[in-house]
Motif scaffolding. Structure first.
Motif, PDB file in Angstrom:
ATOM      1  N   ASP A 183       0.826  -1.208   0.000  1.00  0.00           N
ATOM      2  CA  ASP A 183       0.000   0.000   0.000  1.00  0.00           C
ATOM      3  C   ASP A 183       0.860   1.258   0.000  1.00  0.00           C
ATOM      4  O   ASP A 183       0.504   2.259  -0.624  1.00  0.00           O
ATOM      5  CB  ASP A 183      -0.930  -0.006   1.215  1.00  0.00           C
ATOM      6  CG  ASP A 183      -1.927  -1.146   1.170  1.00  0.00           C
ATOM      7  OD1 ASP A 183      -2.797  -1.141   0.288  1.00  0.00           O
ATOM      8  OD2 ASP A 183      -1.842  -2.045   2.028  1.00  0.00           O
ATOM      9  N   ASP A 211     -11.073   0.570   0.620  1.00  0.00           N
ATOM     10  CA  ASP A 211     -10.190   0.097   1.688  1.00  0.00           C
ATOM     11  C   ASP A 211     -10.977  -0.836   2.600  1.00  0.00           C
ATOM     12  O   ASP A 211     -11.819  -0.388   3.380  1.00  0.00           O
ATOM     13  CB  ASP A 211      -9.637   1.290   2.464  1.00  0.00           C
ATOM     14  CG  ASP A 211      -8.704   0.885   3.599  1.00  0.00           C
ATOM     15  OD1 ASP A 211      -8.438  -0.327   3.752  1.00  0.00           O
ATOM     16  OD2 ASP A 211      -8.256   1.773   4.335  1.00  0.00           O
ATOM     17  N   THR A 249      -7.756  -2.315  -2.106  1.00  0.00           N
ATOM     18  CA  THR A 249      -6.809  -2.905  -1.169  1.00  0.00           C
ATOM     19  C   THR A 249      -7.389  -4.221  -0.653  1.00  0.00           C
ATOM     20  O   THR A 249      -8.590  -4.474  -0.762  1.00  0.00           O
ATOM     21  CB  THR A 249      -6.524  -1.963   0.009  1.00  0.00           C
ATOM     22  OG1 THR A 249      -7.708  -1.889   0.845  1.00  0.00           O
ATOM     23  CG2 THR A 249      -6.172  -0.562  -0.463  1.00  0.00           C
ATOM     24  N   GLU A 250      -6.540  -5.063  -0.085  1.00  0.00           N
ATOM     25  CA  GLU A 250      -7.002  -6.366   0.441  1.00  0.00           C
ATOM     26  C   GLU A 250      -7.798  -7.137  -0.610  1.00  0.00           C
ATOM     27  O   GLU A 250      -8.815  -7.768  -0.306  1.00  0.00           O
ATOM     28  CB  GLU A 250      -7.827  -6.170   1.715  1.00  0.00           C
ATOM     29  CG  GLU A 250      -7.108  -5.441   2.825  1.00  0.00           C
ATOM     30  CD  GLU A 250      -5.833  -6.142   3.265  1.00  0.00           C
ATOM     31  OE1 GLU A 250      -5.811  -7.377   3.277  1.00  0.00           O
ATOM     32  OE2 GLU A 250      -4.854  -5.437   3.582  1.00  0.00           O
ATOM     33  N   ILE A 286      -4.517  -4.704  -5.065  1.00  0.00           N
ATOM     34  CA  ILE A 286      -3.416  -4.850  -4.116  1.00  0.00           C
ATOM     35  C   ILE A 286      -3.747  -6.009  -3.182  1.00  0.00           C
ATOM     36  O   ILE A 286      -4.795  -6.004  -2.534  1.00  0.00           O
ATOM     37  CB  ILE A 286      -3.212  -3.560  -3.292  1.00  0.00           C
ATOM     38  CG1 ILE A 286      -2.997  -2.356  -4.229  1.00  0.00           C
ATOM     39  CG2 ILE A 286      -2.033  -3.710  -2.340  1.00  0.00           C
ATOM     40  CD1 ILE A 286      -2.924  -1.025  -3.498  1.00  0.00           C
TER      41      ILE A 286
END
Length: 226
Positions: A25, A48, A105-106, A145
């Motif tokens: 990140d 997020d 993300t994740e 990501i």
């Protein structure tokens, strides 16, 4: 390493992979900062799913950030809640006009959870394939990501995944994820280095990490925000 920073600051579909704590990140945030400097009109939208307050500053250059902590509270949150929230984010992003970038993300966690329901899995697969195949012509870009992604599935297909730039951060302290990635097609066969060579590159890094991007490996420097 400057080559990697230059690569990630070019607007392109991108997959940033690495085990927990490798700096995925943070590296992405450097790319976003550079992109916004080059293209101020670009709208950066971040989904997020971790919402770690210690990392909120990574998104300082993003225009829209939607945060909910699903990774630590999934036992208290239904899969339907997660799906509806993520779908709402995608719909909001779709309504943005002009050139735009969606960052998830994740992503490993998201794909894992949605794989538990065939309808949710199909929906997410369709969204990803659509952006990868026609997003460039529409001015819409996707960054994923995650630790690793079981994306080489027949639903998505490697022809779609090959559109993405691939960045991998490998920590000499945790090589299990590198072993997994080496069994995929993300890294060409002639660029899949031995563990000994990865360790040698990481040993040149002040943070003990090796980074792969655009066919090249290099030691990772210390990344800090002013």
């Amino acid at each position: 390493m400057q080559d990697i920073l230059n690569q990630i600051s070019q607007l392109h579909h991108t997959f940033i992979a690495g085990s927990i704590g490798t700096g995925k990140d943070l590296l992405a945030s450097f790319g976003v900062k550079a992109l916004k400097q080059q293209q101020p009109s670009l709208t950066v939208y971040v989904i997020d799913l971790k919402a770690d307050c210690k990392e909120n500053y990574y998104d300082n250059c993003a225009d829209i950030v939607r945060r909910r902590n699903f990774t630590r509270m999934i036992s208290e949150t239904s899969l339907t809640d997660l799906f509806n929230w993520v779908k709402g984010c995608f719909l909001e992003f779709a309504q943005i006009t002009g050139k735009k970038l969606l960052i998830i993300t994740e992503a490993t966690f998201l794909f894992h959870k949605f794989n538990q329901d065939k309808d949710y899995k199909s929906w997410l697969t369709d969204q990803v394939v659509t952006y990868l195949c026609i997003g460039h012509s529409a001015g819409a870009y996707l960054w994923l990501i995650g630790q690793n992604l079981n994306l080489e599935s027949k639903e998505i297909g490697f022809s779609s995944l090959s559109i993405m730039k691939f960045v991998l951060i490998v920590s000499a302290d945790n090589l299990a994820n590198y072993d997994y990635i080496c069994r995929t097609l993300f890294i060409p066969k002639n660029r899949k280095l031995s563990i000994e060579k990865i360790n040698a590159i990481a040993a040149e890094s002040p943070v003990n990490r090796a980074v792969y991007s655009a066919g090249h490996w290099s030691p990772m420097p210390v990344l800090t925000h002013a």
